[in-house]
Scaffold this motif. Structure first.
Motif, PDB file in Angstrom:
ATOM      1  N   GLU A   1       0.841  -1.208   0.000  1.00 51.58           N
ATOM      2  CA  GLU A   1       0.000   0.000   0.000  1.00 51.58           C
ATOM      3  C   GLU A   1       0.870   1.250   0.000  1.00 51.58           C
ATOM      4  O   GLU A   1       0.605   2.223   0.704  1.00 51.58           O
TER       5      GLU A   1
ATOM      6  N   ALA B   1       2.986   6.749  -1.113  1.00 48.88           N
ATOM      7  CA  ALA B   1       3.922   7.138  -0.051  1.00 48.88           C
ATOM      8  C   ALA B   1       4.777   8.324  -0.486  1.00 48.88           C
ATOM      9  O   ALA B   1       5.277   9.074   0.353  1.00 48.88           O
TER      10      ALA B   1
ATOM     11  N   PRO C   1       4.192  11.595  -2.555  1.00 48.05           N
ATOM     12  CA  PRO C   1       3.053  12.301  -3.174  1.00 48.05           C
ATOM     13  C   PRO C   1       3.385  13.015  -4.473  1.00 48.05           C
ATOM     14  O   PRO C   1       2.474  13.404  -5.188  1.00 48.05           O
TER      15      PRO C   1
ATOM     16  N   TYR D   1       9.646  13.687  -3.147  1.00 52.03           N
ATOM     17  CA  TYR D   1       9.824  14.682  -2.089  1.00 52.03           C
ATOM     18  C   TYR D   1      10.743  15.803  -2.594  1.00 52.03           C
ATOM     19  O   TYR D   1      11.608  16.285  -1.884  1.00 52.03           O
TER      20      TYR D   1
ATOM     21  N   VAL E   1      12.549   6.086   4.462  1.00 53.00           N
ATOM     22  CA  VAL E   1      11.777   5.569   5.592  1.00 53.00           C
ATOM     23  C   VAL E   1      10.483   4.929   5.093  1.00 53.00           C
ATOM     24  O   VAL E   1       9.953   5.294   4.039  1.00 53.00           O
TER      25      VAL E   1
ATOM     26  N   ASN F   1       7.299   3.160   3.721  1.00 52.32           N
ATOM     27  CA  ASN F   1       6.935   2.729   2.374  1.00 52.32           C
ATOM     28  C   ASN F   1       7.560   3.575   1.277  1.00 52.32           C
ATOM     29  O   ASN F   1       7.443   3.228   0.093  1.00 52.32           O
ATOM     30  N   ILE F   2       8.196   4.670   1.657  1.00 52.21           N
ATOM     31  CA  ILE F   2       8.909   5.463   0.644  1.00 52.21           C
ATOM     32  C   ILE F   2       9.974   4.581  -0.016  1.00 52.21           C
ATOM     33  O   ILE F   2      10.261   4.708  -1.200  1.00 52.21           O
ATOM     34  N   ARG F   3      10.531   3.656   0.772  1.00 48.61           N
ATOM     35  CA  ARG F   3      11.568   2.761   0.234  1.00 48.61           C
ATOM     36  C   ARG F   3      11.024   1.939  -0.935  1.00 48.61           C
ATOM     37  O   ARG F   3      11.705   1.772  -1.948  1.00 48.61           O
TER      38      ARG F   3
ATOM     39  N   PRO G   1      -0.801  -4.058   5.676  1.00 49.82           N
ATOM     40  CA  PRO G   1      -0.450  -5.295   4.988  1.00 49.82           C
ATOM     41  C   PRO G   1       0.427  -6.199   5.861  1.00 49.82           C
ATOM     42  O   PRO G   1       1.271  -5.713   6.611  1.00 49.82           O
TER      43      PRO G   1
ATOM     44  N   GLU H   1      10.422  -0.143  10.892  1.00 45.36           N
ATOM     45  CA  GLU H   1      10.532   1.315  11.004  1.00 45.36           C
ATOM     46  C   GLU H   1      11.056   1.698  12.392  1.00 45.36           C
ATOM     47  O   GLU H   1      10.275   2.006  13.303  1.00 45.36           O
TER      48      GLU H   1
ATOM     49  N   THR I   1      10.008  11.340  12.108  1.00 45.73           N
ATOM     50  CA  THR I   1      10.042  10.709  10.792  1.00 45.73           C
ATOM     51  C   THR I   1       9.014  11.382   9.876  1.00 45.73           C
ATOM     52  O   THR I   1       8.127  12.102  10.345  1.00 45.73           O
ATOM     53  N   THR I   2       9.156  11.120   8.594  1.00 47.62           N
ATOM     54  CA  THR I   2       8.264  11.720   7.600  1.00 47.62           C
ATOM     55  C   THR I   2       6.956  10.930   7.502  1.00 47.62           C
ATOM     56  O   THR I   2       6.970   9.703   7.512  1.00 47.62           O
ATOM     57  N   HIS I   3       5.872  11.640   7.411  1.00 46.02           N
ATOM     58  CA  HIS I   3       4.570  11.018   7.173  1.00 46.02           C
ATOM     59  C   HIS I   3       3.963  11.626   5.909  1.00 46.02           C
ATOM     60  O   HIS I   3       4.390  12.686   5.456  1.00 46.02           O
ATOM     61  N   ASN I   4       2.953  10.935   5.386  1.00 51.65           N
ATOM     62  CA  ASN I   4       2.086  11.621   4.430  1.00 51.65           C
ATOM     63  C   ASN I   4       0.654  11.490   4.930  1.00 51.65           C
ATOM     64  O   ASN I   4       0.316  10.528   5.625  1.00 51.65           O
TER      65      ASN I   4
ATOM     66  N   SER J   1       2.722  15.297   2.003  1.00 49.48           N
ATOM     67  CA  SER J   1       3.736  14.801   2.936  1.00 49.48           C
ATOM     68  C   SER J   1       4.004  15.840   4.020  1.00 49.48           C
ATOM     69  O   SER J   1       3.720  17.030   3.857  1.00 49.48           O
TER      70      SER J   1
ATOM     71  N   ASN K   1       0.416   6.628   3.840  1.00 45.14           N
ATOM     72  CA  ASN K   1       0.911   5.585   2.955  1.00 45.14           C
ATOM     73  C   ASN K   1       2.346   5.206   3.263  1.00 45.14           C
ATOM     74  O   ASN K   1       2.819   4.155   2.836  1.00 45.14           O
ATOM     75  N   VAL K   2       3.040   6.080   3.997  1.00 47.86           N
ATOM     76  CA  VAL K   2       4.415   5.745   4.393  1.00 47.86           C
ATOM     77  C   VAL K   2       4.383   4.660   5.468  1.00 47.86           C
ATOM     78  O   VAL K   2       5.209   3.751   5.478  1.00 47.86           O
ATOM     79  N   HIS K   3       3.431   4.796   6.392  1.00 48.73           N
ATOM     80  CA  HIS K   3       3.283   3.822   7.481  1.00 48.73           C
ATOM     81  C   HIS K   3       1.843   3.298   7.404  1.00 48.73           C
ATOM     82  O   HIS K   3       0.937   3.906   7.991  1.00 48.73           O
ATOM     83  N   PRO K   4       1.632   2.194   6.681  1.00 52.23           N
ATOM     84  CA  PRO K   4       0.262   1.831   6.315  1.00 52.23           C
ATOM     85  C   PRO K   4      -0.633   1.413   7.480  1.00 52.23           C
ATOM     86  O   PRO K   4      -1.839   1.280   7.287  1.00 52.23           O
TER      87      PRO K   4
END
Lengths: 289, 258
Positions: A31, A35, A37, A43, A51, A53-55, A251, B71, B148-151, B165, B189-192
């Motif tokens: 998902e 991640a 945008p 970014y 970090v 899901n960006i990976r 997930p 993470e 940490t970064t979030h979106n 983000s 979506n970064v941390h589902p």
């Protein structure tokens, strides 16, 4: 004429494309599609914070960049050295497909995963992979070697049957992508699985019954049937894993890995079906001529 | 405050029901708002209240541990494993994070816009709060308290979807939702595992249950209402209530384990 360097490079491009499909499947299964945008940068840079899901998303973008460069180089190489016009054109088609893929990937990000675009992105990826596999095949030594033509008097002809097999797999991948992106339910995909299995077995039965000694037909027919069988097992595993963990926070690896394997083997299945169709077309066409 | 005439519909309703229903004789007045729309003013002397709690029946589901292993920036923020908040059963067998609101009964009424903003924080790689309510047009101020970064990605059905983000220590994101919507899922979506829900209403009569599972909807004009309780996993329930002037009515919702 056979060019070993060109063949190795085409094979490398196909292998890299397969890795790209796995990377793409990991994005969807984790998902991670949104991640990052922004697009084409991540970014605002070429290397975003590494970090979460960006990976997955950025790895997919980097792999796509590598495949784009490889495909462009392959198309250029074919344009300079390949004597068969249709192979040169296939190289251009591959380049066009990978460029379209990049554009579709950008649209999915910027327009927040519109379902039809996501489905198209998934299916074009599989079709593009098959194109690279065929390029590797037709630049290989086996293709260049003289082949005994195959007489095929049965109806439907093997060439038609193999084309239907490939079209069936492509349609099934479309149904699978629609299921994955919540555009359709499971039933069409299950029906499609039955059709694809039936066609694969029909092709294998035809080849093993009438052309058992022709390895150029037997290999792709067997590969197609085996991969479709494996796909059924993987699909059932992925579906049951999701059902079993529906109350968990997704997930989960238990769902991710069978699903990613299902996508990857789906790509191999299409490649095998297209390989079968190309061989059937070549060998039976030579017999006719 | 200068009082204006009653809304024709409200007056007609009052005339029709007054002879046989003395309990609905509360006072509602309307004053023009800055934008020209009449604002409904509820007389505090007749304002009614709905209170209640959201109970849970059956076996409480096992707590779901959030997988933050991959993470370290998130996992390191918790001394014990963080758990999901899809179903939070309180010690007194009530449910937290249930959004309770007036679903019907306020049609045609306009209420003063809320001033101030509602906070949504990302802390410990979890949205805080998990469920929140906001007025249409009210600012949701989204903070990132994590290293940490979030979106932030709301996925509404009728409002505009967006995805933005937010790096550590970045300024708050101030966002509004102009249309009523129950409920808008928000995810990172970064941390589902990060998920939150926002209820958007054009009136102020809503509440989110806490660690006692209770709610209070106060300041309602007397009348007939449908009260709905929304729970992330168990869905929706509704009850109809009739509120007399100055009345306080208690109701209870019960969600059962599946």
């Amino acid at each position: 004429m056979h060019n070993p360097g060109l063949h190795r490079f085409a094979t490398l491009t196909a292998a890299a494309t397969f890795c790209l499909i796995v990377a793409g499947a990991l994005v969807t299964s984790n998902e991670a599609g949104l991640a990052v945008p922004d697009w084409p940068l991540s970014y605002g840079s070429l290397m975003p914070p590494w970090v979460g899901n960006i990976r997955y998303e950025h790895s997919h973008r980097l792999a796509a960049g590598v495949v784009l460069l490889l495909t462009a180089a392959l198309a250029a190489w074919l344009a300079r050295r390949e004597t068969r016009r249709w192979v040169r054109r296939l190289g251009y088609a591959a380049l066009g497909a990978v460029l379209a893929q990049a554009l579709l990937g950008g649209i999915t990000v910027l327009f927040l995963l519109p379902m039809p675009v996501s489905v198209l992105h998934a299916v074009l990826a599989q079709a593009f992979f098959s194109t690279t596999v065929i390029l590797a095949l037709v630049t290989g030594r086996d293709w260049a070697a003289p082949a005994a033509a195959v007489l095929d008097a049965a109806r439907p002809s093997l060439a038609v049957l193999a084309k239907a097999g490939a079209a069936g797999v492509l349609a099934q991948l479309l149904l699978g992508a629609a299921l994955r992106h919540q555009g359709l339910g499971i039933i069409p995909h299950l029906v499609g699985a039955g059709v694809v299995m039936g066609l694969a077995l029909w092709i294998l039965a035809r080849v093993s019954g009438r052309h058992f000694l022709e390895a150029r037909l037997l290999r792709p027919a067997a590969a197609q049937a085996l991969l479709v069988t494996f796909q059924l097992v993987l699909g059932a595993t992925a579906y049951l894993a999701r059902l079993a963990t529906q109350d968990a926070v997704q997930p989960l690896p238990l769902v991710i890995w069978p699903t990613v394997a299902h996508v990857a083997v789906g790509a191999l299945t299409l490649a095998a079906a297209v390989w079968m169709a190309v061989e059937a077309w070549r060998l039976t066409a030579e017999a006719v001529s | 405050m200068k009082y204006q005439t009653l809304l024709p519909a409200a007056a007609l309703t009052a005339i029709l029901i007054a002879p046989g229903c003395g309990s609905k004789e509360g006072t509602i007045t309307e004053t023009p708002a800055a934008g020209g729309a009449a604002v409904t003013k509820v007389d505090p002397a007749t304002a009614a209240t709905v209170t209640g709690k959201v109970s849970f029946a059956g076996q409480a589901p096992a707590k779901v541990v959030l997988r933050m292993d991959a993470e370290p920036d998130c996992k390191g923020l918790h001394s014990t494993p963080a758990v999901g908040e899809e179903v939070v059963v309180n010690a007194n067998r009530t449910l937290a994070n249930v959004f309770v609101y007036v679903k019907a009964g306020l049609e045609g009424k306009t209420f003063e816009a809320s001033t101030g903003s509602v906070q949504l924080d990302q802390k410990g790689c979890i949205y805080r709060p998990h469920v929140l309510g906001v007025r249409t047009g009210q600012t949701v101020s989204i903070a990132n308290s994590d290293p940490t970064t979030h979106n932030i990605h709301p996925m509404p059905a009728v409002n505009r979807e967006w995805n933005q983000s937010q790096t550590p220590k970045a300024p708050n994101l101030d966002k509004q939702f102009p249309r009523t919507e129950i409920m808008i899922p928000v995810k990172c979506n970064v941390h589902p595992w990060m998920k939150s829900w926002i209820g958007v209403l054009d009136h102020p009569f809503f509440a989110v249950t806490g660690d006692q599972g209770t709610f209070e909807l106060k300041g309602l004009p007397p009348g007939d209402y449908t009260i709905e309780a929304w729970q992330e996993k168990y869905g929706k329930q509704e009850q109809k209530v009739t509120l007399a002037a100055s009345a306080s009515q208690a109701i209870e919702f019960t969600f059962k384990s599946q």
